[in-house]
Enzyme design. Structure first.
Site, PDB file in Angstrom:
ATOM      1  N   ASP A  13       9.493  22.371   2.251  1.00  0.00           N
ATOM      2  CA  ASP A  13       9.619  21.048   1.526  1.00  0.00           C
ATOM      3  C   ASP A  13       9.586  19.904   2.791  1.00  0.00           C
ATOM      4  O   ASP A  13      10.162  18.911   2.698  1.00  0.00           O
ATOM      5  CB  ASP A  13      10.903  20.836   0.712  1.00  0.00           C
ATOM      6  N   GLY A  17       2.380  19.250   2.351  1.00  0.00           N
ATOM      7  CA  GLY A  17       1.237  18.773   1.504  1.00  0.00           C
ATOM      8  C   GLY A  17       0.501  17.104   1.815  1.00  0.00           C
ATOM      9  O   GLY A  17      -0.649  17.154   1.869  1.00  0.00           O
ATOM     10  N   ASN A  38       5.567  29.580  -6.156  1.00  0.00           N
ATOM     11  CA  ASN A  38       6.895  29.479  -6.181  1.00  0.00           C
ATOM     12  C   ASN A  38       7.483  28.263  -5.197  1.00  0.00           C
ATOM     13  O   ASN A  38       8.598  27.965  -5.379  1.00  0.00           O
ATOM     14  CB  ASN A  38       7.591  30.481  -5.679  1.00  0.00           C
ATOM     15  N   HIS A  41       3.914  21.464  -3.316  1.00  0.00           N
ATOM     16  CA  HIS A  41       3.201  20.559  -2.403  1.00  0.00           C
ATOM     17  C   HIS A  41       3.104  19.414  -3.039  1.00  0.00           C
ATOM     18  O   HIS A  41       2.180  19.215  -4.035  1.00  0.00           O
ATOM     19  CB  HIS A  41       2.112  20.783  -1.605  1.00  0.00           C
ATOM     20  N   THR A  42       3.693  18.174  -2.696  1.00  0.00           N
ATOM     21  CA  THR A  42       3.736  16.908  -3.418  1.00  0.00           C
ATOM     22  C   THR A  42       2.635  16.162  -2.665  1.00  0.00           C
ATOM     23  O   THR A  42       2.462  15.836  -1.465  1.00  0.00           O
ATOM     24  CB  THR A  42       4.902  16.134  -3.595  1.00  0.00           C
ATOM     25  N   ARG A 304      15.281  21.593  -9.200  1.00  0.00           N
ATOM     26  CA  ARG A 304      16.769  21.812  -8.680  1.00  0.00           C
ATOM     27  C   ARG A 304      17.068  20.842  -7.508  1.00  0.00           C
ATOM     28  O   ARG A 304      16.098  20.602  -6.541  1.00  0.00           O
ATOM     29  CB  ARG A 304      16.927  23.350  -7.999  1.00  0.00           C
ATOM     30  N   PRO A 305      18.250  20.657  -7.580  1.00  0.00           N
ATOM     31  CA  PRO A 305      18.850  19.572  -6.362  1.00  0.00           C
ATOM     32  C   PRO A 305      18.596  20.328  -5.136  1.00  0.00           C
ATOM     33  O   PRO A 305      19.195  21.754  -5.067  1.00  0.00           O
ATOM     34  CB  PRO A 305      20.258  19.116  -6.713  1.00  0.00           C
ATOM     35  N   LEU A 333      10.964   9.916   7.889  1.00  0.00           N
ATOM     36  CA  LEU A 333      12.121   8.914   8.833  1.00  0.00           C
ATOM     37  C   LEU A 333      12.645   7.751   7.980  1.00  0.00           C
ATOM     38  O   LEU A 333      14.006   7.257   8.260  1.00  0.00           O
ATOM     39  CB  LEU A 333      11.179   8.503  10.034  1.00  0.00           C
ATOM     40  N   ASP A 334      11.733   7.287   6.945  1.00  0.00           N
ATOM     41  CA  ASP A 334      12.281   5.939   6.090  1.00  0.00           C
ATOM     42  C   ASP A 334      13.354   6.009   5.481  1.00  0.00           C
ATOM     43  O   ASP A 334      14.219   5.396   5.291  1.00  0.00           O
ATOM     44  CB  ASP A 334      11.070   5.643   5.390  1.00  0.00           C
ATOM     45  N   GLY A 415       6.770   7.160   4.414  1.00  0.00           N
ATOM     46  CA  GLY A 415       6.724   7.104   2.895  1.00  0.00           C
ATOM     47  C   GLY A 415       5.654   8.160   2.585  1.00  0.00           C
ATOM     48  O   GLY A 415       5.235   8.747   3.208  1.00  0.00           O
TER      49      GLY A 415
HETATM   50  P1  GDP Z   1       5.719  20.373   1.111  1.00  0.00           P
HETATM   51  O1  GDP Z   1       5.837  21.589   0.020  1.00  0.00           O
HETATM   52  O2  GDP Z   1       6.218  20.748   2.438  1.00  0.00           O
HETATM   53  O3  GDP Z   1       4.659  19.917   0.767  1.00  0.00           O
HETATM   54  O4  GDP Z   1       6.783  19.361   0.653  1.00  0.00           O
HETATM   55  P2  GDP Z   1       7.151  18.704  -0.828  1.00  0.00           P
HETATM   56  O5  GDP Z   1       5.927  18.123  -1.365  1.00  0.00           O
HETATM   57  O6  GDP Z   1       7.998  19.935  -1.621  1.00  0.00           O
HETATM   58  O7  GDP Z   1       8.215  17.794  -0.427  1.00  0.00           O
HETATM   59  C1  GDP Z   1       8.054  16.584   0.299  1.00  0.00           C
HETATM   60  C2  GDP Z   1       8.514  15.504  -0.517  1.00  0.00           C
HETATM   61  O8  GDP Z   1       8.553  14.448   0.424  1.00  0.00           O
HETATM   62  C3  GDP Z   1       7.243  15.006  -1.596  1.00  0.00           C
HETATM   63  O9  GDP Z   1       7.950  14.468  -2.742  1.00  0.00           O
HETATM   64  C4  GDP Z   1       6.420  13.841  -0.660  1.00  0.00           C
HETATM   65  O10 GDP Z   1       5.904  12.826  -1.560  1.00  0.00           O
HETATM   66  C5  GDP Z   1       7.866  13.310  -0.087  1.00  0.00           C
HETATM   67  N1  GDP Z   1       7.323  12.613   1.206  1.00  0.00           N
HETATM   68  C6  GDP Z   1       6.443  13.342   2.241  1.00  0.00           C
HETATM   69  N2  GDP Z   1       6.434  12.291   3.262  1.00  0.00           N
HETATM   70  C7  GDP Z   1       7.545  11.427   3.036  1.00  0.00           C
HETATM   71  C8  GDP Z   1       7.808  10.433   3.906  1.00  0.00           C
HETATM   72  O11 GDP Z   1       7.624  10.098   4.974  1.00  0.00           O
HETATM   73  N3  GDP Z   1       8.748   9.560   3.183  1.00  0.00           N
HETATM   74  C9  GDP Z   1       9.194   9.617   1.894  1.00  0.00           C
HETATM   75  N4  GDP Z   1      10.003   8.943   1.479  1.00  0.00           N
HETATM   76  N5  GDP Z   1       9.068  10.635   1.244  1.00  0.00           N
HETATM   77  C10 GDP Z   1       7.943  11.448   1.689  1.00  0.00           C
END
Ligand code: GDP
Length: 425
Positions: A13, A17, A38, A41-42, A304-305, A333-334, A415
């Site tokens: 997480d 992605g 499982n 990636h968002t 899940r939290p 970082l934001d 962001g």
């Molecule tokens: P991955 O499985 O490693 O791709 O990560 P996830 O997608 O599960 O979780 C990363 C979350 O952080 C997602 O909801 C993204 O949209 C969000 N995200 C990624 N980079 C940033 C960032 O720089 N700032 C903020 N606020 N959210 C971010």
């Protein structure tokens, strides 16, 4: 053109992605090489917001070929659901730009059920599985009790193989768990509903990658989860059931002779962890609640939290070393902009002894975090796009992390959107 792996250096997480989505414009091919549906990636881009579980994050770039490698746990039902979701939002998916390795093994209908049954059996000792069948799947892959996607293209042999596997699965389900058995008509329905539609995408992706590399095409290898969840080097048994390391990219992609020039490790500016297992820096109460809310730390797959805490430099440095990262992307970082002072874990104290080495999993129960505080910047940095425009305290935070991790932080994301990123030279 060089090849690159994008991997997580924490517990998953980290925002891999969004990094793949950003960097795919420089690559011809994106390959997922391990794990299953499982985790998620968002990705947020001009098509909308997507939680990808199996599909490589390069599917949004036209001209990029996306591959599910042989190391991936391909669940036809989940994959098809995800493909339909993505196409319903206007993203084209054709066999020219999405390819499933004929050597990728399939998650069979009972693997999910076995996952659930085992977590139930364990009760309060459970591993925190997402119950997508991944652990039973990989166990069965290694004891050769599942099928490879390419077998779908040989229906006569397939039938016989499935009969044998059905018998084996039912012995396990009824014998170990006293659970209901599966039947051949159930398998026939699974083949028709979920396997038939993915057949056009199955091919010899190893040969495709080999030829592509020989032709000078550039390849991006995409991992799931992070170093601390690696089956061999993570917090076993609270790991995933595959190898999340860049070292596995060549094997799991189907290109054992892959030349990987660059490994980009993705780290979050603070720590998060989903599910069970030791998490030395965990915060609780209001402090945790605030960080979780501001960071929107809820699992992409399960909702899940996530457990949260300050950046853990001991675990992260170990994660960077395991990945042999050549550069880092520091995400989110934001999210830390609300803090007056920012806690960072620099060492562990294990049974009274100070260390900056990540301990063996069984020793983690005795580890306590040693925290240092850095100044916060207390202003919105989400619009910043240049390193010089970051407040001094934010630059100091990033530089401090870089020096402790001994790896250049080339990207700082501020962001979730594609362009919310600072690229350092
Ligand atoms: P991955 O499985 O490693 O791709 O990560 P996830 O997608 O599960 O979780 C990363 C979350 O952080 C997602 O909801 C993204 O949209 C969000 N995200 C990624 N980079 C940033 C960032 O720089 N700032 C903020 N606020 N959210 C971010």
């Amino acid at each position: 053109m060089s090849n690159c792996a994008i991997v997580g250096v924490n517990w998953g997480d980290e925002g891999k992605g969004r990094m793949v989505d950003l960097l795919t414009r420089q690559y011809d091919i994106v390959v997922r090489y391990q794990g299953g549906g499982n985790a998620g990636h968002t990705v947020i881009n001009e098509h909308g917001k997507f939680a990808l579980h199996l599909l490589p994050s390069g599917i949004f770039r036209s001209g990029v070929v996306n591959i599910l490698g042989n190391g991936v746990a391909v669940d036809p039902e989940s994959l098809l659901t995800e493909m339909r979701d993505v196409t319903s939002k206007g993203v084209a998916l054709t066999p020219d730009m999405l390819k499933i390795s004929d050597r990728a093994s399939l998650v069979l209908p009972w693997h999910r059920r076995m996952d659930e049954l085992e977590e139930q059996r364990l009760g309060d000792r459970q591993y925190g599985s997402t119950k997508q069948g991944i652990a039973p799947f990989y166990a069965d892959k290694y004891r050769k009790k599942t099928i490879m996607a390419g077998e779908l293209l040989y229906p006569e042999q397939l039938k016989k193989r499935l009969c044998d596997l059905l018998e084996w699965a039912n012995l396990t389900l009824s014998g170990v768990y006293g659970a209901e058995c599966y039947t051949m008509p159930m398998l026939d329905a699974w083949l028709k509903d979920f396997c038939e539609p993915i057949k056009p995408y199955i091919c010899d992706t190893g040969a495709f990658l080999h030829d592509a590399q020989a032709a000078g095409k550039s390849i991006l290898f995409e991992a799931q989860l992070g170093s601390l969840r690696d089956l061999d080097f993570g917090i076993y048994p609270y790991t995933t059931s595959s190898n999340t390391l860049a070292a596995f990219a060549s094997v799991g992609s189907g290109l054992p002779g892959a030349r990987i020039d660059e490994v980009i490790g993705v780290a979050k500016a603070y720590s998060t962890c989903v599910g069970e297992g030791p998490f030395v820096c965990e915060l609780f109460g209001e402090e945790a609640e605030t960080l979780r809310r501001i960071g929107a730390e809820y699992g992409a797959k399960t909702g899940r939290p996530r457990r949260v805490g300050p950046l853990d430099l001991v675990a992260t440095r170990y994660g960077v070393q395991l990945q042999a990262a050549t550069a880092l992307a520091l995400t989110k970082l934001d999210v830390l902009s609300y803090l007056d002072r920012i806690p960072v874990c620099t060492h562990y104290r294990v049974n009274g002894v100070l260390t900056d080495r990540f301990p063996f999993p069984a020793a983690l129960a005795d580890a306590e975090p040693v925290i240092e505080y850095l100044d916060g910047w207390k202003c919105d940095i989400s619009g910043v796009r240049a390193w010089e425009d970051l407040p001094a305290a934010a630059r100091e935070y990033v530089s401090f992390i870089q020096s402790r991790l001994d790896c250049p932080i080339r990207y700082v994301s501020v962001g979730p959107e594609r362009d919310s990123i600072i690229i350092r030279d």
